[in-house]
Design a protein around this motif. Structure first.
Motif, short mmCIF file in Angstrom:
data_model
loop_
_atom_site.label_atom_id
_atom_site.label_comp_id
_atom_site.label_asym_id
_atom_site.label_seq_id
_atom_site.Cartn_x
_atom_site.Cartn_y
_atom_site.Cartn_z
N TRP A 94 44.24 85.21 -41.25
CA TRP A 94 45.16 86.24 -40.78
C TRP A 94 46.45 85.60 -40.26
O TRP A 94 47.56 86.03 -40.59
CB TRP A 94 44.53 87.05 -39.65
CG TRP A 94 43.66 88.21 -40.04
CD1 TRP A 94 42.36 88.38 -39.73
CD2 TRP A 94 44.05 89.38 -40.77
NE1 TRP A 94 41.89 89.58 -40.22
CE2 TRP A 94 42.91 90.21 -40.85
CE3 TRP A 94 45.24 89.81 -41.35
CZ2 TRP A 94 42.93 91.45 -41.51
CZ3 TRP A 94 45.28 91.04 -42.00
CH2 TRP A 94 44.13 91.84 -42.08
N ALA A 124 38.31 83.08 -40.98
CA ALA A 124 38.88 84.42 -41.18
C ALA A 124 40.03 84.68 -40.22
O ALA A 124 41.04 85.30 -40.58
CB ALA A 124 37.79 85.47 -41.02
N VAL A 125 39.89 84.22 -38.97
CA VAL A 125 40.98 84.37 -38.00
C VAL A 125 42.21 83.58 -38.45
O VAL A 125 43.35 84.08 -38.43
CB VAL A 125 40.52 83.92 -36.60
CG1 VAL A 125 41.72 83.81 -35.64
CG2 VAL A 125 39.49 84.88 -36.03
N ARG A 149 32.94 80.33 -40.37
CA ARG A 149 33.49 81.44 -41.16
C ARG A 149 34.34 82.37 -40.29
O ARG A 149 35.35 82.91 -40.74
CB ARG A 149 32.37 82.21 -41.86
CG ARG A 149 31.64 81.38 -42.90
CD ARG A 149 30.81 82.22 -43.83
NE ARG A 149 31.68 83.08 -44.65
CZ ARG A 149 31.22 83.95 -45.54
NH1 ARG A 149 29.91 84.09 -45.72
NH2 ARG A 149 32.04 84.68 -46.25
N LEU A 150 33.91 82.59 -39.06
CA LEU A 150 34.70 83.42 -38.16
C LEU A 150 36.06 82.78 -37.90
O LEU A 150 37.10 83.46 -37.97
CB LEU A 150 33.96 83.62 -36.83
CG LEU A 150 32.66 84.43 -36.89
CD1 LEU A 150 31.91 84.32 -35.57
CD2 LEU A 150 32.93 85.88 -37.23
N VAL A 200 39.87 94.90 -43.57
CA VAL A 200 39.68 93.76 -42.66
C VAL A 200 38.33 93.12 -42.97
O VAL A 200 37.40 93.79 -43.42
CB VAL A 200 39.75 94.20 -41.18
CG1 VAL A 200 41.10 94.80 -40.86
CG2 VAL A 200 38.64 95.19 -40.85
N PRO A 201 38.19 91.82 -42.75
CA PRO A 201 36.94 91.15 -43.09
C PRO A 201 35.80 91.53 -42.16
O PRO A 201 36.01 91.76 -40.96
CB PRO A 201 37.28 89.66 -42.97
CG PRO A 201 38.48 89.60 -42.10
CD PRO A 201 39.24 90.87 -42.31
N GLU A 202 34.60 91.59 -42.72
CA GLU A 202 33.38 91.83 -41.97
C GLU A 202 32.42 90.67 -42.23
O GLU A 202 32.09 90.38 -43.39
CB GLU A 202 32.71 93.13 -42.41
CG GLU A 202 33.54 94.37 -42.19
CD GLU A 202 32.84 95.65 -42.63
OE1 GLU A 202 33.42 96.73 -42.44
OE2 GLU A 202 31.71 95.55 -43.17
N VAL A 207 38.93 90.56 -37.22
CA VAL A 207 37.76 90.06 -37.92
C VAL A 207 36.56 90.72 -37.24
O VAL A 207 36.34 90.52 -36.04
CB VAL A 207 37.65 88.53 -37.84
CG1 VAL A 207 36.36 88.05 -38.52
CG2 VAL A 207 38.86 87.87 -38.47
N LEU A 242 39.06 89.09 -32.66
CA LEU A 242 37.72 88.79 -33.16
C LEU A 242 36.80 89.71 -32.39
O LEU A 242 36.71 89.63 -31.16
CB LEU A 242 37.37 87.32 -32.90
CG LEU A 242 35.97 86.83 -33.27
CD1 LEU A 242 35.65 87.08 -34.73
CD2 LEU A 242 35.83 85.34 -32.94
#
Length: 375
Positions: free
Chosen positions: A335, A331-332, A327-328, A315-317, A281, A263
Motif C-alpha cells: 500500500w 501487504a502494508v 505477509r501482513l 483491500v487485501p484479506e 489490510v 492493519l
C-alpha cells in the motif's frame, strides 16, 4: 423497553438508536445488556456487554454456561416485566433465541442489524422469521432479501456513516493524538475481544516491526478497549516495539482518522476504516476448528465488510494461516509503495459512504413506532 447489545460496535449502534428513541419518547426507560454509549442515554445495564463479546464456536463453548445463564435470567426477568418492546442489537446468537421466547408472550421484538445470512449461515433465516416482528437493516440490499422469506424489514442506513465525517480531518486527529503532522502513520487494530487480541496482536505487532524496519520514521498508533490494554502492551513489548508506538484507550475513530492506512481485524472496524477512507489490510485468526466450521458455511469469497459491500477485492484479506507477520507486513508495504492505489480506494470508499448515509436514528424510530402501533 429492553435492549441487548453484545460488544463495542453494538453499544455504539444502540447509543445512536437511543438518540432517536429518547427524542421521540423523552420518558423512555431502557434496561438490559449494554455499555457506556448506551449508559450515556440513561440505559440501565443489568450486565455489561463484555459478557457476550465472544466470537467463534470453540471460544463460545468455553463461556457457554455463563452466557446461557445470563440469557435465562434476562428472559425470566423480561417475561415477568413484559416490556412493550425488546430490541436486540446485533449479537444474533444471543438475541434471536431470546426474541423467540419473548415474542409468543406478547413482547414486540425488533432486531437491529440483520444477521449476515448473505455471508454465511443462510439457514438462520427461518429463526429470524420465527423470532422477529421487524428487522432494522443497515445495508441497502437486505430488506429485499428478507422480504423473500416473509420478514418485515426497513433499511435505515448505517449509523456509522452519520457519525464519521464525510471529509475526515487527518490534521486535527493527529493534533488530538499528539502525532506529527508530517510522516506516515499506521493504525493497528487487533480487535476488542480477548480472543482477537490473543490470536491477532502478536502477528500484527511482529508485522509492524518489519514495517518499521523498512519505513524509517513511520509512527504506530494502537487504540484499545480498557480491558485489553495490558494484553496489547505485552504483545507490543514481545515484538520489540517501543519507539514510534502509541497505545491509546477508546480512541479508535481518532486513530483511523489520523492514519494513512490500517492493519485491522475483520469486523465492524473495517467498515469504520472504509468510512474514514483509509486503505487497509484485513486479517483474522481464530481457533482452528472454529475457522474450519465458518469457512464451510461461507457464501461468498470475502469476509471484510468493505469488500462485501463493494463486491470486489478492494483491500487485501489475510486469514488464518495466511495472516503471518511476513505477509501482513508485505501487504502494508505494498500500500505504502502505491499512492495511486491508495487514492483509487479512497474514491471507492467515498461512494460507499454516500450509499450508507441516512438519518438512521429517525428512520429506525419511525419503523419502531409502526411496530408498536400494530401491537
Amino acid at each position: 423497553m429492553a435492549m441487548v447489545a453484545g460488544e463495542v460496535s453494538g453499544d455504539l449502534l444502540a447509543g445512536r438508536l437511543l438518540d432517536g428513541l429518547t427524542a421521540r419518547w423523552p420518558d423512555l426507560q431502557a434496561y438490559g445488556i449494554g455499555g457506556p454509549q448506551m449508559a450515556g442515554h440513561g440505559f440501565r445495564a443489568l450486565w455489561p456487554y463484555e459478557k457476550l463479546a465472544v466470537r467463534g464456536y470453540v471460544e463460545v463453548l468455553r463461556h457457554y454456561r455463563e452466557i446461557v445463564g445470563i440469557r435465562r435470567q434476562l428472559r425470566d426477568r423480561l417475561l415477568a416485566d413484559r416490556p412493550p418492546l425488546f430490541i436486540g442489537v446485533d449479537a444474533p446468537d444471543f438475541n434471536l433465541d431470546l426474541e423467540a421466547a419473548l415474542r409468543p408472550a406478547g413482547v414486540r421484538t425488533v432486531q437491529f442489524v440483520c444477521p449476515s445470512i448473505w455471508a454465511w449461515r443462510a439457514g438462520r433465516v427461518e429463526k429470524i422469521h420465527h423470532s422477529c416482528d421487524h428487522v432494522l437493516c443497515i445495508f441497502p440490499f437486505e430488506p429485499e432479501l428478507l422480504a423473500r422469506h416473509g420478514i418485515a424489514a426497513t433499511y435505515v442506513g448505517h449509523p456509522l456513516a452519520d457519525v464519521i465525517p464525510r471529509q475526515p480531518d487527518r490534521a486535527a486527529a493527529r493534533r488530538a493524538l499528539g502525532l506529527p503532522q508530517e510522516g506516515e502513520v499506521l493504525a493497528i487494530l487487533p480487535g476488542s475481544r480477548a480472543s482477537e487480541v490473543r490470536y491477532l496482536a502478536p502477528a500484527f505487532f511482529q508485522a509492524a516491526a518489519r514495517v518499521q524496519a523498512e519505513r524509517r520514521g513511520i509512527r504506530l498508533v494502537v487504540p484499545t478497549v480498557p480491558s485489553q490494554t495490558a494484553a496489547v502492551r505485552a504483545a507490543a513489548a514481545a515484538a520489540g516495539l517501543g519507539a514510534g508506538l502509541q497505545i491509546v484507550e477508546g480512541r479508535s475513530h481518532e486513530a483511523l482518522e489520523a492514519c494513512d492506512l490500517t492493519l485491522i481485524a475483520s469486523g465492524t472496524a473495517t467498515l469504520e476504516a472504509a468510512l474514514f477512507k483509509r486503505p487497509m489490510v484485513i486479517a483474522y485468526r481464530m481457533n482452528r476448528l472454529s475457522f474450519e466450521i465458518m469457512k464451510r458455511q461461507a457464501l461468498q469469497p470475502w469476509v471484510g465488510l468493505p469488500n462485501i459491500l463493494l463486491r470486489e477485492s478492494a483491500v487485501p484479506e489475510l486469514l488464518q494461516h495466511d495472516a503471518t507477520p511476513e505477509r501482513l507486513a508485505g501487504a502494508v508495504l505494498e500500500w505504502l509503495a502505491r499512492p495511486d492505489r491508495m487514492a483509487a480506494v479512497h474514491e471507492k470508499f467515498s461512494a460507499l459512504h454516500d450509499r450508507l448515509q441516512r438519518d438512521t436514528a429517525q428512520l429506525a424510530t419511525d419503523a419502531i413506532e409502526k411496530v408498536l402501533q400494530t401491537a
